[in-house]
Design an enzyme around this catalytic site. Structure first.
Site, PDB file in Angstrom:
ATOM      1  N   GLU A  47       0.837  -1.203   0.000  1.00  0.00           N
ATOM      2  CA  GLU A  47       0.000   0.000   0.000  1.00  0.00           C
ATOM      3  C   GLU A  47       0.873   1.255   0.000  1.00  0.00           C
ATOM      4  O   GLU A  47       0.605   2.219  -0.730  1.00  0.00           O
ATOM      5  CB  GLU A  47      -0.903  -0.014   1.231  1.00  0.00           C
ATOM      6  CG  GLU A  47      -1.717   1.248   1.428  1.00  0.00           C
ATOM      7  CD  GLU A  47      -2.124   1.427   2.881  1.00  0.00           C
ATOM      8  OE1 GLU A  47      -2.370   2.579   3.269  1.00  0.00           O
ATOM      9  OE2 GLU A  47      -2.191   0.420   3.612  1.00  0.00           O
ATOM     10  N   ASP A  51       0.744   3.867  -3.060  1.00  0.00           N
ATOM     11  CA  ASP A  51       0.397   5.271  -2.842  1.00  0.00           C
ATOM     12  C   ASP A  51       1.398   6.187  -3.535  1.00  0.00           C
ATOM     13  O   ASP A  51       1.024   7.177  -4.179  1.00  0.00           O
ATOM     14  CB  ASP A  51       0.365   5.562  -1.337  1.00  0.00           C
ATOM     15  CG  ASP A  51       0.168   7.032  -1.036  1.00  0.00           C
ATOM     16  OD1 ASP A  51      -0.936   7.547  -1.283  1.00  0.00           O
ATOM     17  OD2 ASP A  51       1.123   7.682  -0.569  1.00  0.00           O
ATOM     18  N   ASP A 120      -7.148   1.275   0.572  1.00  0.00           N
ATOM     19  CA  ASP A 120      -5.818   0.701   0.816  1.00  0.00           C
ATOM     20  C   ASP A 120      -5.556  -0.475  -0.122  1.00  0.00           C
ATOM     21  O   ASP A 120      -4.430  -0.662  -0.605  1.00  0.00           O
ATOM     22  CB  ASP A 120      -5.702   0.227   2.264  1.00  0.00           C
ATOM     23  CG  ASP A 120      -5.703   1.378   3.259  1.00  0.00           C
ATOM     24  OD1 ASP A 120      -5.547   2.533   2.825  1.00  0.00           O
ATOM     25  OD2 ASP A 120      -5.858   1.114   4.469  1.00  0.00           O
ATOM     26  N   GLU A 123      -4.454   0.724  -3.570  1.00  0.00           N
ATOM     27  CA  GLU A 123      -3.056   1.148  -3.556  1.00  0.00           C
ATOM     28  C   GLU A 123      -2.117  -0.049  -3.459  1.00  0.00           C
ATOM     29  O   GLU A 123      -1.062  -0.072  -4.120  1.00  0.00           O
ATOM     30  CB  GLU A 123      -2.814   2.112  -2.397  1.00  0.00           C
ATOM     31  CG  GLU A 123      -3.483   3.458  -2.579  1.00  0.00           C
ATOM     32  CD  GLU A 123      -3.261   4.392  -1.413  1.00  0.00           C
ATOM     33  OE1 GLU A 123      -3.304   5.613  -1.624  1.00  0.00           O
ATOM     34  OE2 GLU A 123      -3.048   3.906  -0.271  1.00  0.00           O
TER      35      GLU A 123
END
EC number: 3.1.26.3
Length: 230
Positions: A47, A51, A120, A123
């Protein structure tokens, strides 16, 4: 996992080489905690990576797409595009919510529908795709899934919850709005902030998030929901 592989192949023309990466991306911490003896990996590190690559690719897109927008304008637009609710929506659009592995408690409490978990997850998938296929594969996927929505201008018309709350309260007269951090928990890579909104000295609402900004947005969202019921 076989059904997930088929979904990725048929819908997005993606075939993972390292299926362990894919499985990790779809494993929530609650599931890993319930299977500690099996040394199951969860998706928080992926994650983190996802991101970063998402921010980069969306930044590249906005820079090329809007040559006359200022840095501030592009930052606001990027924040709207990559906000938690948007990413959760894209997870649902891709049917990712059907394949995430959750702990029993998280499953029972509705975790499969929770924006935080699904955002989440999106990502984490991007992080796994980056490691397995490289950044060009992530660009192709985002161009297929996210960019069409941006092209339609859906995100330019969206105001953040803090702005909406401020505008709403200002219609009631002069108000003093203050966002206060109540608590900060967890390790550096998985922080959890709790923020309260204090209006004219009284607590209006509280919110949670992985950063102060996200917690503030959540608190503002909760405040708007409360005020709409009054």
């Amino acid at each position: 996992m076989k059904q997930l592989e088929e979904l990725l192949s048929t819908s997005f023309d993606i075939q993972f080489n390292d299926l362990t990466l894919l499985e990790t991306a779809f494993t929530h911490t609650s599931y890993a905690n319930e299977h500690r003896l099996l040394n199951v990996s969860h998706n928080e590190r992926l994650e983190f990576l996802g991101d970063a690559v998402l921010q980069l690719i969306i930044s590249e897109y906005l820079f090329a797409k809007y040559p006359k927008k200022t840095e501030g304008d592009m930052s606001k637009l990027r924040s709207m595009i990559v906000r938690e609710e948007s990413l959760a929506g894209f997870s649902r659009f891709c049917s990712f919510d059907a394949y995430i592995k959750l702990g029993k408690g998280e499953e029972k409490s509705g975790g499969r529908r929770r924006d935080t978990i699904l955002g989440d997850l999106f990502e984490a998938f991007l992080g796994a795709l980056l490691l397995d296929k490289g950044i060009d594969a992530v660009r192709r996927f985002l161009k297929q899934v996210m960019i069409p929505q941006v092209e339609k201008g859906n995100f330019e018309r969206v105001k953040d919850y803090k702005t909406c709350l401020q505008e709403f309260l200002q219609t009631k007269g002069d108000v003093a709005i203050d966002y206060q951090v109540i608590s900060e928990k967890g390790p550096a890579h998985a922080k959890q902030f709790e923020v309260s909104i204090v209006v004219n000295g009284a607590v209006l609402s509280k919110g949670l998030g992985k950063s102060k900004k996200l917690a503030e947005q959540d608190a503002a969202k909760n405040a708007l929901a409360q005020l709409s019921e009054v």
